[in-house]
Design a protein around this motif. Structure first.
Motif, PDB file in Angstrom:
ATOM      1  N   LEU A  81       0.828  -1.206   0.000  1.00 20.87           N
ATOM      2  CA  LEU A  81       0.000   0.000   0.000  1.00 20.87           C
ATOM      3  C   LEU A  81       0.872   1.269   0.000  1.00 20.87           C
ATOM      4  CD1 LEU A  81      -3.059   0.476   0.019  1.00 20.87           C
ATOM      5  CD2 LEU A  81      -2.983   0.595   2.492  1.00 20.87           C
ATOM      6  N   ASP A  82       2.138   1.109   0.455  1.00 19.20           N
ATOM      7  CA  ASP A  82       3.081   2.236   0.381  1.00 19.20           C
ATOM      8  C   ASP A  82       3.513   2.482  -1.062  1.00 19.20           C
ATOM      9  OD1 ASP A  82       3.301   2.707   3.160  1.00 19.20           O
ATOM     10  OD2 ASP A  82       4.727   1.070   3.376  1.00 19.20           O
ATOM     11  N   MET A  83       3.489   1.426  -1.869  1.00 21.12           N
ATOM     12  CA  MET A  83       4.090   1.477  -3.209  1.00 21.12           C
ATOM     13  C   MET A  83       3.214   2.147  -4.263  1.00 21.12           C
ATOM     14  SD  MET A  83       7.059   0.159  -3.616  1.00 21.12           S
ATOM     15  CE  MET A  83       8.191  -0.689  -2.531  1.00 21.12           C
ATOM     16  N   ILE A  84       1.926   2.292  -3.991  1.00 17.71           N
ATOM     17  CA  ILE A  84       1.050   2.804  -5.044  1.00 17.71           C
ATOM     18  C   ILE A  84       0.811   4.312  -4.848  1.00 17.71           C
ATOM     19  CG2 ILE A  84      -0.067   0.594  -5.497  1.00 17.71           C
ATOM     20  CD1 ILE A  84      -2.453   1.692  -3.815  1.00 17.71           C
ATOM     21  N   PRO A  85       0.696   5.046  -5.941  1.00 18.72           N
ATOM     22  CA  PRO A  85       0.569   6.513  -5.830  1.00 18.72           C
ATOM     23  C   PRO A  85      -0.646   6.951  -5.016  1.00 18.72           C
ATOM     24  CG  PRO A  85       1.015   5.871  -8.090  1.00 18.72           C
ATOM     25  CD  PRO A  85       0.775   4.595  -7.338  1.00 18.72           C
ATOM     26  N   ALA A  86      -1.711   6.140  -5.021  1.00 24.81           N
ATOM     27  CA  ALA A  86      -2.899   6.518  -4.245  1.00 24.81           C
ATOM     28  C   ALA A  86      -2.880   5.871  -2.868  1.00 24.81           C
ATOM     29  CB  ALA A  86      -4.160   6.098  -5.003  1.00 24.81           C
ATOM     30  N   ALA A 139      -0.392  13.443   0.620  1.00 23.40           N
ATOM     31  CA  ALA A 139      -0.323  14.464  -0.431  1.00 23.40           C
ATOM     32  C   ALA A 139      -1.705  15.081  -0.689  1.00 23.40           C
ATOM     33  CB  ALA A 139       0.239  13.852  -1.710  1.00 23.40           C
ATOM     34  N   ASP A 140      -2.753  14.263  -0.606  1.00 26.39           N
ATOM     35  CA  ASP A 140      -4.124  14.768  -0.768  1.00 26.39           C
ATOM     36  C   ASP A 140      -4.417  15.821   0.300  1.00 26.39           C
ATOM     37  OD1 ASP A 140      -4.500  12.962  -2.785  1.00 26.39           O
ATOM     38  OD2 ASP A 140      -5.692  11.560  -1.601  1.00 26.39           O
ATOM     39  N   LEU A 141      -3.994  15.501   1.500  1.00 32.05           N
ATOM     40  CA  LEU A 141      -4.278  16.377   2.640  1.00 32.05           C
ATOM     41  C   LEU A 141      -3.641  17.763   2.454  1.00 32.05           C
ATOM     42  CD1 LEU A 141      -5.847  14.988   4.901  1.00 32.05           C
ATOM     43  CD2 LEU A 141      -3.779  14.946   6.253  1.00 32.05           C
ATOM     44  N   LEU A 142      -2.474  17.778   1.830  1.00 34.42           N
ATOM     45  CA  LEU A 142      -1.768  19.053   1.619  1.00 34.42           C
ATOM     46  C   LEU A 142      -2.098  19.668   0.262  1.00 34.42           C
ATOM     47  CD1 LEU A 142       1.745  18.031   3.020  1.00 34.42           C
ATOM     48  CD2 LEU A 142       0.016  19.441   4.153  1.00 34.42           C
ATOM     49  N   GLY A 143      -2.910  18.976  -0.529  1.00 33.99           N
ATOM     50  CA  GLY A 143      -3.314  19.486  -1.842  1.00 33.99           C
ATOM     51  C   GLY A 143      -2.174  19.541  -2.838  1.00 33.99           C
ATOM     52  N   LEU A 144      -1.248  18.572  -2.768  1.00 35.20           N
ATOM     53  CA  LEU A 144      -0.091  18.606  -3.680  1.00 35.20           C
ATOM     54  C   LEU A 144      -0.506  18.289  -5.120  1.00 35.20           C
ATOM     55  CD1 LEU A 144       2.819  16.853  -1.730  1.00 35.20           C
ATOM     56  CD2 LEU A 144       2.014  19.217  -1.601  1.00 35.20           C
ATOM     57  N   THR A 145       0.080  19.044  -6.050  1.00 38.32           N
ATOM     58  CA  THR A 145      -0.197  18.813  -7.472  1.00 38.32           C
ATOM     59  C   THR A 145       1.115  18.431  -8.186  1.00 38.32           C
ATOM     60  OG1 THR A 145       0.171  21.142  -7.925  1.00 38.32           O
ATOM     61  CG2 THR A 145      -2.104  20.464  -7.555  1.00 38.32           C
ATOM     62  N   ASN A 146       0.999  18.094  -9.474  1.00 41.15           N
ATOM     63  CA  ASN A 146       2.170  17.673 -10.290  1.00 41.15           C
ATOM     64  C   ASN A 146       2.975  16.593  -9.579  1.00 41.15           C
ATOM     65  OD1 ASN A 146       1.575  19.503 -12.292  1.00 41.15           O
ATOM     66  ND2 ASN A 146       2.810  21.110 -11.349  1.00 41.15           N
ATOM     67  N   ARG A 147       2.302  15.543  -9.169  1.00 41.52           N
ATOM     68  CA  ARG A 147       2.973  14.540  -8.331  1.00 41.52           C
ATOM     69  C   ARG A 147       3.837  13.564  -9.135  1.00 41.52           C
ATOM     70  NH1 ARG A 147      -1.993  12.698  -4.380  1.00 41.52           N
ATOM     71  NH2 ARG A 147      -2.773  14.802  -4.004  1.00 41.52           N
ATOM     72  N   THR A 148       4.971  13.226  -8.552  1.00 41.01           N
ATOM     73  CA  THR A 148       5.791  12.136  -9.078  1.00 41.01           C
ATOM     74  C   THR A 148       6.198  11.263  -7.898  1.00 41.01           C
ATOM     75  OG1 THR A 148       7.741  13.550  -8.913  1.00 41.01           O
ATOM     76  CG2 THR A 148       6.717  13.386 -11.082  1.00 41.01           C
ATOM     77  N   VAL A 149       6.754  10.092  -8.213  1.00 38.02           N
ATOM     78  CA  VAL A 149       7.148   9.152  -7.159  1.00 38.02           C
ATOM     79  C   VAL A 149       8.546   9.505  -6.656  1.00 38.02           C
ATOM     80  CG1 VAL A 149       7.648   6.720  -6.679  1.00 38.02           C
ATOM     81  CG2 VAL A 149       5.666   7.339  -8.061  1.00 38.02           C
ATOM     82  N   LEU A 150       8.736   9.513  -5.330  1.00 37.80           N
ATOM     83  CA  LEU A 150      10.034   9.875  -4.743  1.00 37.80           C
ATOM     84  C   LEU A 150      11.091   8.798  -4.999  1.00 37.80           C
ATOM     85  CD1 LEU A 150      11.763  11.682  -2.832  1.00 37.80           C
ATOM     86  CD2 LEU A 150      10.801  10.398  -0.916  1.00 37.80           C
ATOM     87  N   VAL A 151      10.749   7.542  -4.771  1.00 40.42           N
ATOM     88  CA  VAL A 151      11.702   6.439  -4.989  1.00 40.42           C
ATOM     89  C   VAL A 151      11.036   5.419  -5.908  1.00 40.42           C
ATOM     90  CG1 VAL A 151      13.252   4.794  -3.874  1.00 40.42           C
ATOM     91  CG2 VAL A 151      12.413   6.770  -2.577  1.00 40.42           C
ATOM     92  N   PRO A 152      11.149   5.606  -7.231  1.00 42.31           N
ATOM     93  CA  PRO A 152      10.476   4.671  -8.143  1.00 42.31           C
ATOM     94  C   PRO A 152      11.002   3.249  -7.976  1.00 42.31           C
ATOM     95  CG  PRO A 152      11.292   6.617  -9.308  1.00 42.31           C
ATOM     96  CD  PRO A 152      11.889   6.653  -7.946  1.00 42.31           C
ATOM     97  N   ARG A 153      10.134   2.299  -8.196  1.00 40.98           N
ATOM     98  CA  ARG A 153      10.546   0.891  -8.109  1.00 40.98           C
ATOM     99  C   ARG A 153      11.519   0.571  -9.235  1.00 40.98           C
ATOM    100  NH1 ARG A 153       7.640  -3.075  -5.394  1.00 40.98           N
ATOM    101  NH2 ARG A 153       7.933  -4.599  -7.036  1.00 40.98           N
ATOM    102  N   GLN A 171       5.113   3.453  -9.823  1.00 37.15           N
ATOM    103  CA  GLN A 171       4.981   2.926  -8.475  1.00 37.15           C
ATOM    104  C   GLN A 171       6.268   3.140  -7.710  1.00 37.15           C
ATOM    105  OE1 GLN A 171       3.933  -0.900  -9.669  1.00 37.15           O
ATOM    106  NE2 GLN A 171       1.750  -0.532  -9.515  1.00 37.15           N
ATOM    107  N   GLY A 172       6.130   3.229  -6.397  1.00 38.87           N
ATOM    108  CA  GLY A 172       7.318   3.377  -5.572  1.00 38.87           C
ATOM    109  C   GLY A 172       6.961   4.053  -4.271  1.00 38.87           C
ATOM    110  N   ILE A 173       8.007   4.316  -3.494  1.00 35.56           N
ATOM    111  CA  ILE A 173       7.806   4.871  -2.157  1.00 35.56           C
ATOM    112  C   ILE A 173       7.795   6.400  -2.224  1.00 35.56           C
ATOM    113  CG2 ILE A 173       8.920   5.092   0.108  1.00 35.56           C
ATOM    114  CD1 ILE A 173       8.022   2.306  -0.124  1.00 35.56           C
ATOM    115  N   GLY A 174       6.874   7.017  -1.495  1.00 34.36           N
ATOM    116  CA  GLY A 174       6.880   8.468  -1.322  1.00 34.36           C
ATOM    117  C   GLY A 174       6.411   9.241  -2.545  1.00 34.36           C
ATOM    118  N   ILE A 175       6.167  10.520  -2.328  1.00 33.46           N
ATOM    119  CA  ILE A 175       5.633  11.380  -3.384  1.00 33.46           C
ATOM    120  C   ILE A 175       6.336  12.735  -3.348  1.00 33.46           C
ATOM    121  CG2 ILE A 175       3.553  12.778  -3.896  1.00 33.46           C
ATOM    122  CD1 ILE A 175       1.939  10.244  -3.600  1.00 33.46           C
ATOM    123  N   ILE A 176       6.517  13.314  -4.524  1.00 31.56           N
ATOM    124  CA  ILE A 176       6.987  14.699  -4.624  1.00 31.56           C
ATOM    125  C   ILE A 176       5.866  15.481  -5.309  1.00 31.56           C
ATOM    126  CG2 ILE A 176       8.799  16.235  -5.493  1.00 31.56           C
ATOM    127  CD1 ILE A 176      10.403  13.598  -6.101  1.00 31.56           C
ATOM    128  N   GLY A 177       5.565  16.663  -4.815  1.00 27.64           N
ATOM    129  CA  GLY A 177       4.516  17.461  -5.447  1.00 27.64           C
ATOM    130  C   GLY A 177       4.594  18.905  -4.995  1.00 27.64           C
TER     131      GLY A 177
END
Ligand SMILES: [Zn+2]
Length: 365
Positions: free
Chosen positions: A103-108, A115-129, A239-245
């Protein structure tokens, strides 16, 4: 009444177990998948209180983010809270299921909720698989190119970043000769045949290989479908760990931490030294995100928000980035509602409950 399998399938459609880390133990821990489910209780952690809550509310399926068992057990006798809870779960016919690093690995997933809570946009994965992407090449007679490519795309092949239906086609001539037991769709058995074909190439995530090949073979007209699968060294950005946005607007550092306090309901945030510039780009990771500090530092983000950073790791911020540690539980606290939403969306009339217990083992005084 749905079976445990019916409910688990909903979760695994979104977060397949194949995505979990090698050290993890996600999945069904006690009970049988075909057991009818009387009710579902969702919590972040399996605790004594959560088990009692399930028993008193008539729920026999407990879904948590953290698995009860990480280390292999040799016996169920003896001391320890893990054994005690396992024995209790078995005694009361409780099914324990965990959706953890899958569940950590999927963007949602876990970080997606943050990220939803902070309203982040233009999201990418921090540590892609890594090593999770395959190239599929299949040879398709002209008339079937649309059918085969549609089947591949709808089964999950051809996704690259924000694009779907990605493929490349070259046209050429295929040759084959079937033996006396063959039953060729075109040409005659025992005779060399030339057929106009496309070489269709696309990419797919490793965990969907079985499904994608099945769907491809279902619509491909040939008795023997000629295809090649190649492992790729590309990172899989899907897919991967974490999000950047990006935040909707740049905020001062203190205003950003105030926003985090409000959204996550925390009173204290441990953070590195101020960087004296506004915060716009945010890297985040739910749970023990300290190990991904190197990726956060090179992500170009102004701040790294996570749930656990060790003392010496704070020094790595080195004026380049603001580290903010809100606590493991606090960063993942909305994961239970994420699981709750996924199940109740599919089973709207079924008894799914969010645990009332705050399972954080860390207390503040
Ligand atoms: Zn965690």
């Amino acid at each position: 009444m749905p079976s445990a399998r019916d409910i688990i399938e909903v979760l695994e459609q979104v977060a397949p177990l194949a995505l979990q880390e090698s050290y993890d133990n996600a999945g069904l821990l006690t009970g049988q998948p075909d057991t009818p489910v009387t009710g579902v209780l969702v919590a972040l952690d399996p605790t004594q209180e959560v088990l009692d809550e399930a028993i008193s509310s008539g729920c026999n399926l407990i879904i948590t983010h953290h698995p009860l068992v990480f280390q292999p057990l040799k016996t169920l006798s003896g001391e320890g809270w893990v054994k005690r809870l396992l024995v209790k779960a078995v005694k009361y016919d409780l099914l324990l299921y965990a959706a953890h690093t899958n569940l950590d690995m999927i963007p949602a997933g876990v970080s997606g909720r943050m990220a939803d809570l902070l309203g982040l946009t233009n999201r990418t994965v921090l540590v892609p698989r890594k090593e999770d992407l395959l190239k599929l090449v299949v040879y398709v007679p002209d008339a079937y190119i649309g059918k085969v490519s549609d089947a591949l795309f709808s089964a999950g092949a051809g996704h690259i970043g924000h694009y779907d239906s990605c493929s490349f086609r070259t046209h050429g001539t295929g040759t084959f000769r079937g033996d006396l037991e063959s039953n060729p769709r075109v040409g005659k058995r025992g005779q060399l045949h030339h057929e106009e074909e496309y070489r269709l190439e696309t990419v797919l995530p490793r965990h969907l290989t079985g499904r994608i090949l099945r769907e491809m073979i279902k619509v491909h007209p040939y008795e023997e479908v000629a295809y090649d699968l190649f492992p790729l060294l590309n990172e899989y950005s899907g897919q991967g760990i974490g999000i950047i946005g990006n935040l909707p607007e740049a905020l001062g550092e203190k205003a950003f931490l105030d926003l985090v306090k409000k959204k996550f309901g925390v009173v204290t945030i441990r953070h590195s030294d101020w960087i004296n510039r506004p915060v716009r780009k945010v890297a985040l990771c739910g749970g023990s995100g300290g190990e991904f500090i190197p990726q956060a530092l090179t992500s170009g983000a102004d701040v790294y928000l996570t749930g656990e950073i060790k003392y010496h790791q704070y020094a790595d911020a080195d004026g380049k980035m603001l580290f903010a540690d809100i606590g493991h539980f606090e960063s993942e606290q909305f994961t239970a509602s994420l699981i709750y939403d996924l199940i109740s969306e599919k089973f709207p009339k079924f008894a799914v409950h969010l645990s009332k217990n705050i399972t954080n083992p860390i207390k503040y005084y």
